[in-house]
Write an enzyme that holds these catalytic residues in place. Structure first.
Site, PDB file in Angstrom:
ATOM      1  N   GLU A   1      47.082  37.975  51.245  1.00 43.96           N
ATOM      2  CA  GLU A   1      47.965  38.280  50.119  1.00 43.96           C
ATOM      3  C   GLU A   1      48.821  39.504  50.419  1.00 43.96           C
ATOM      4  O   GLU A   1      48.372  40.419  51.105  1.00 43.96           O
ATOM      5  CB  GLU A   1      47.115  38.541  48.863  1.00 43.96           C
ATOM      6  CG  GLU A   1      46.135  37.408  48.584  1.00 43.96           C
ATOM      7  CD  GLU A   1      45.096  37.734  47.509  1.00 43.96           C
ATOM      8  OE1 GLU A   1      45.351  38.636  46.685  1.00 43.96           O
ATOM      9  OE2 GLU A   1      44.029  37.093  47.506  1.00 43.96           O
TER      10      GLU A   1
ATOM     11  N   GLU B   1      50.155  38.374  38.638  1.00 43.07           N
ATOM     12  CA  GLU B   1      48.760  38.407  38.188  1.00 43.07           C
ATOM     13  C   GLU B   1      48.533  39.699  37.409  1.00 43.07           C
ATOM     14  O   GLU B   1      49.046  40.755  37.785  1.00 43.07           O
ATOM     15  CB  GLU B   1      47.817  38.351  39.393  1.00 43.07           C
ATOM     16  CG  GLU B   1      46.331  38.453  39.040  1.00 43.07           C
ATOM     17  CD  GLU B   1      45.433  38.470  40.269  1.00 43.07           C
ATOM     18  OE1 GLU B   1      44.211  38.637  40.093  1.00 43.07           O
ATOM     19  OE2 GLU B   1      45.946  38.326  41.404  1.00 43.07           O
TER      20      GLU B   1
END
Length: 444
Positions: free
Chosen positions: A248, A359
């Site tokens: 990520e 997120e």
């Protein structure tokens, strides 16, 4: 008489020694009790056994924190004080935390990837200070006060308070288990259980060897210190069970991790769904950095403003077809480093899913949805200058070429809180707007 004098002298000396011994022992005991009372903050009276046990626990924790800081903060050859309070240490490339990993003890550092998705690898893409031409230089705040020399890497120094904010020394620098967005899973129990909410675009159903996107940079407001807001891409392999592999990269605001509300560049990796392996940035052995100009976890500046100037960053992650390592590039100039392929099981071959988006952590303060913002804090329909975006979203195929994603899907757990809308055009290719304010009349 001489014998009596000798005997008398000997007795006196022995008595004096005993007195000295007793008084020394008493003094040590008294000082120890005073020390314990002072440390405990009781301020008068004797310390209880339970307090002593607590103090020994505190001492153990401090020792553990100290040992962890020593492992993370390698001796620098130069130190730079950033305007935001960060300390950036310039560490020799070969001394970085990655090389604490037992499998990397004799690792030969790959100073450049063999191939690049935009064609055969161009030497100019590795950062070489003044040799590079940059139309729009990407800045980190610490650059205002200096740069690291060649053959070193900039590492954000971890402070004692950083570690103490974590739930434990072991969990410092790690995401919580089950924080991955799982499209098509809208089971409310799963949403509430994980405490993480997403607004993403994704592709699946093929073998992927990388992903790229240009990400709009904002500074979202965070309601609680234990929450965060981020915008990133995910390279995923395996199932959504205990063996999930993930790489990520993006930007995040995380008061718990960094101690402030600055927008910061970050990376993350795990090979077991955030359980024992992996971490943010360089906070464990894993990612090998080769670049001397960009610091993982350091503040990005400037950031976008509502109905004002917009700023974005480009991130590319791809698998080198020759060596098999996963490389990361920031902007058009900075090849930062790589994740060795042995760290992973599924990703040692390829990714099975790519995700892009936002997120947040929703800790439901006061039993209500958090007001922590995602992206700009505005919904997608508000558009450019108001809502946050990802543009020029691409994947890397098996021929190591950048391609438009086929069958781009979207997912969000609660679209009344955070939403996502895709589109495509000539300039931006495949793009999407995403985000939202969190708590609002339709998201109580």
């Amino acid at each position: 008489m001489a014998g009596a004098e000798l005997f008398g002298t000997s007795c006196c000396q022995q008595r004096r020694r005993r007195r000295r011994g007793v008084s020394l022992g008493v003094r040590v005991a008294v000082l120890f009790l005073i020390y314990l009372c002072g440390v405990g903050g009781g301020g008068g009276g004797f310390i209880s056994l339970s307090s002593a046990a607590r103090l020994s626990g505190v001492s153990r924790q401090k020792l553990e924190v100290h040992k962890h800081l020593k492992r993370l903060n390698k001796p620098p050859i130069k130190t730079i004080q950033s305007p935001d309070g960060d300390i950036i240490d310039c560490i020799p490339v070969s001394h970085q935390p990655a090389f604490d990993h037992p499998f990397l003890k004799d690792h030969k550092i790959q100073m450049r990837p063999s191939y690049h998705p935009e064609g055969l690898y161009d030497e100019n893409k590795v950062s070489e200070g003044t040799k590079q031409s940059r139309a729009n230089p990407i800045t980190q705040l610490w650059h205002m006060n200096g740069r690291c020399p060649e053959e070193t890497i900039p590492v954000r120094r971890t402070k004692q308070d950083d570690v103490l904010r974590a739930s434990s020394v072991k969990r410092y620098g790690k995401k919580k288990h089950r924080s991955i967005p799982k499209p098509r899973s809208t089971d409310p129990d799963l949403v509430n259980q994980s405490g993480h909410q997403h607004a993403i675009a994704y592709v699946e159903g093929d073998k992927y060897y990388g992903a790229k996107a240009t990400i709009n940079v904002w500074e979202p407001k965070i309601q609680q210190a234990n929450e965060f807001s981020l915008s990133q891409l995910w390279i995923l392999g395996g199932s959504f069970g205990e063996d999930l592999n993930s790489i990520e990269a993006g930007w995040q605001v995380s008061p718990d991790l960094y101690g402030d509300n600055n927008t910061r560049l970050f990376t993350y990796w795990t090979s077991d769904a955030y359980q024992a392996t992996g971490c943010y940035n360089l906070l464990c052995s894993g990612f090998i950095q080769i670049n001397s100009e960009i610091a993982m976890g350091a503040s990005i500046s400037p950031v976008s403003a509502f109905r004002n100037s917009q700023y974005d960053i480009s991130i590319l992650v791809w698998k080198d077809p020759k060596e098999g390592n996963w490389w990361m590039q920031f902007g058009s100039d900075y090849v930062l480093g790589y994740w060795p392929s042995f760290l992973f099981s599924y990703l040692a071959d390829s990714a099975s899913m790519i995700e892009w988006g936002g997120e947040v952590v929703n800790s439901e303060p006061d039993g209500k949805h958090t007001s922590t913002q995602m992206g700009s804090g505005h919904f997608p329909e508000e558009g450019f200058g108001k809502s946050s975006y990802f543009r020029n979203v691409q994947v890397v195929d098996s021929s190591n070429n950048l391609k438009a994603p086929k069958g781009l899907g979207t997912f969000t757990e609660q679209s009344n809180c955070y939403d996502v809308q895709t589109g495509s055009n000539g300039d931006w290719g495949h793009y999407f707007y995403f985000g939202g304010p969190g708590r609002n009349p339709n998201c109580p």
